[in-house]
Motif scaffolding. Structure first.
Motif, PDB file in Angstrom:
ATOM      1  N   LEU A 238      -2.671 -34.569  62.206  1.00  0.00           N
ATOM      2  CA  LEU A 238      -1.411 -34.045  61.700  1.00  0.00           C
ATOM      3  C   LEU A 238      -1.548 -32.651  61.118  1.00  0.00           C
ATOM      4  CD1 LEU A 238       1.555 -34.698  61.113  1.00  0.00           C
ATOM      5  CD2 LEU A 238       0.826 -35.625  58.922  1.00  0.00           C
TER       6      LEU A 238
ATOM      7  N   THR B 298       0.767 -29.555  62.445  1.00  0.00           N
ATOM      8  CA  THR B 298       1.765 -28.890  61.610  1.00  0.00           C
ATOM      9  C   THR B 298       1.424 -27.414  61.413  1.00  0.00           C
ATOM     10  OG1 THR B 298       0.620 -29.706  59.643  1.00  0.00           O
ATOM     11  CG2 THR B 298       2.524 -30.946  60.385  1.00  0.00           C
TER      12      THR B 298
ATOM     13  N   LYS C  52       5.675 -30.914  55.576  1.00  0.00           N
ATOM     14  CA  LYS C  52       5.005 -32.105  56.096  1.00  0.00           C
ATOM     15  C   LYS C  52       3.501 -31.929  56.211  1.00  0.00           C
ATOM     16  CE  LYS C  52       8.887 -33.858  58.742  1.00  0.00           C
ATOM     17  NZ  LYS C  52       9.397 -34.165  60.081  1.00  0.00           N
TER      18      LYS C  52
ATOM     19  N   GLN D 133      -6.126 -35.899  53.204  1.00  0.00           N
ATOM     20  CA  GLN D 133      -6.747 -36.578  54.320  1.00  0.00           C
ATOM     21  C   GLN D 133      -8.168 -36.938  53.944  1.00  0.00           C
ATOM     22  OE1 GLN D 133      -6.478 -34.239  57.843  1.00  0.00           O
ATOM     23  NE2 GLN D 133      -5.450 -35.837  58.961  1.00  0.00           N
TER      24      GLN D 133
ATOM     25  N   ARG E 148      -3.761 -46.071  58.306  1.00  0.00           N
ATOM     26  CA  ARG E 148      -3.072 -44.781  58.314  1.00  0.00           C
ATOM     27  C   ARG E 148      -2.020 -44.732  59.412  1.00  0.00           C
ATOM     28  NH1 ARG E 148      -8.481 -42.916  57.729  1.00  0.00           N
ATOM     29  NH2 ARG E 148      -8.432 -42.192  59.886  1.00  0.00           N
ATOM     30  N   ILE E 149      -2.358 -45.255  60.582  1.00  0.00           N
ATOM     31  CA  ILE E 149      -1.404 -45.258  61.695  1.00  0.00           C
ATOM     32  C   ILE E 149      -0.212 -46.143  61.359  1.00  0.00           C
ATOM     33  CG2 ILE E 149      -1.080 -46.007  64.079  1.00  0.00           C
ATOM     34  CD1 ILE E 149      -3.954 -45.091  64.607  1.00  0.00           C
TER      35      ILE E 149
ATOM     36  N   ASP F 293       0.943 -46.832  58.382  1.00  0.00           N
ATOM     37  CA  ASP F 293       1.740 -46.134  57.374  1.00  0.00           C
ATOM     38  C   ASP F 293       2.625 -45.071  58.006  1.00  0.00           C
ATOM     39  OD1 ASP F 293       0.610 -47.692  55.422  1.00  0.00           O
ATOM     40  OD2 ASP F 293      -0.809 -46.134  54.751  1.00  0.00           O
ATOM     41  N   ARG F 294       2.062 -44.304  58.947  1.00  0.00           N
ATOM     42  CA  ARG F 294       2.849 -43.272  59.626  1.00  0.00           C
ATOM     43  C   ARG F 294       3.984 -43.895  60.427  1.00  0.00           C
ATOM     44  NH1 ARG F 294      -2.240 -39.843  61.868  1.00  0.00           N
ATOM     45  NH2 ARG F 294      -2.888 -38.983  59.881  1.00  0.00           N
ATOM     46  N   TRP F 295       3.681 -44.997  61.115  1.00  0.00           N
ATOM     47  CA  TRP F 295       4.697 -45.685  61.898  1.00  0.00           C
ATOM     48  C   TRP F 295       5.826 -46.157  60.987  1.00  0.00           C
ATOM     49  CZ3 TRP F 295       6.197 -46.227  66.722  1.00  0.00           C
ATOM     50  CH2 TRP F 295       7.060 -47.263  67.051  1.00  0.00           C
TER      51      TRP F 295
ATOM     52  N   ARG G 180       6.703 -44.922  58.050  1.00  0.00           N
ATOM     53  CA  ARG G 180       7.457 -43.765  57.560  1.00  0.00           C
ATOM     54  C   ARG G 180       8.445 -43.282  58.609  1.00  0.00           C
ATOM     55  NH1 ARG G 180       2.505 -41.320  55.027  1.00  0.00           N
ATOM     56  NH2 ARG G 180       2.214 -40.483  57.096  1.00  0.00           N
ATOM     57  N   ARG G 181       8.017 -43.247  59.872  1.00  0.00           N
ATOM     58  CA  ARG G 181       8.917 -42.806  60.938  1.00  0.00           C
ATOM     59  C   ARG G 181      10.097 -43.753  61.079  1.00  0.00           C
ATOM     60  NH1 ARG G 181       4.115 -41.689  64.886  1.00  0.00           N
ATOM     61  NH2 ARG G 181       3.535 -39.599  64.228  1.00  0.00           N
TER      62      ARG G 181
END
Length: 135
Positions: A34, A38, A88, A95, A121-122, A124-126, A128-129
């Motif tokens: 990420l 970004t 973001k 990290q 982590r994946i 959590d990102r999922w 959040r999306r």
């Protein structure tokens, strides 16, 4: 679909084995996520903003209002992309293991603060999306 405890343990073991065999490669893979995306997005937005300024000025020089309007819209869109990308972007310490934890003092740092597994982590990102799309 979340992983079972057995699958999570297996994945964590594979991560540890990768760090043990080739820590430089594992750190490079972890850092290319990420943060790099970004940062690249912000740089592209700044370049687009400069193109927008050039279009705005060209429209003024050639006395073509529509070129100036397009330039302004490009500038506005790129400014929004840059600001959202900048917000973001993860901070240097967010990290785990990406920067200072990889080469110098990596094992000591990992023992002091347990690393979150890649699947956590994946997930959590999922989540959040999904939350962002719901609102």
């Amino acid at each position: 679909m979340p992983l079972s405890e057995h699958e999570q343990r297996m994945l964590e073991q594979m991560e540890r084995a990768l760090y043990a065999e080739d820590p430089k490669f594992a750190t490079a893979l972890e850092g290319s996520g990420l943060r790099t995306y970004t940062r690249r997005r912000v740089y592209q937005a700044v370049a687009g903003f400069l193109v927008g300024i050039a279009l705005l000025m060209a429209g003024m020089v050639w006395q073509q209002i529509w070129i100036s309007v397009v330039g302004f819209l490009v500038m506005l869109g790129c400014a929004v992309l840059a600001v959202t990308g900048w917000r973001k972007a993860p901070k240097a310490g967010e990290q785990a293991g990406a920067g200072a934890g990889g080469a110098a003092g990596g094992p000591a740092r990992r023992q002091a603060k347990p690393r979150r597994s890649m699947m956590n982590r994946i997930e959590d990102r999922w989540q959040r999306r999904r939350d962002e799309q719901g609102h």
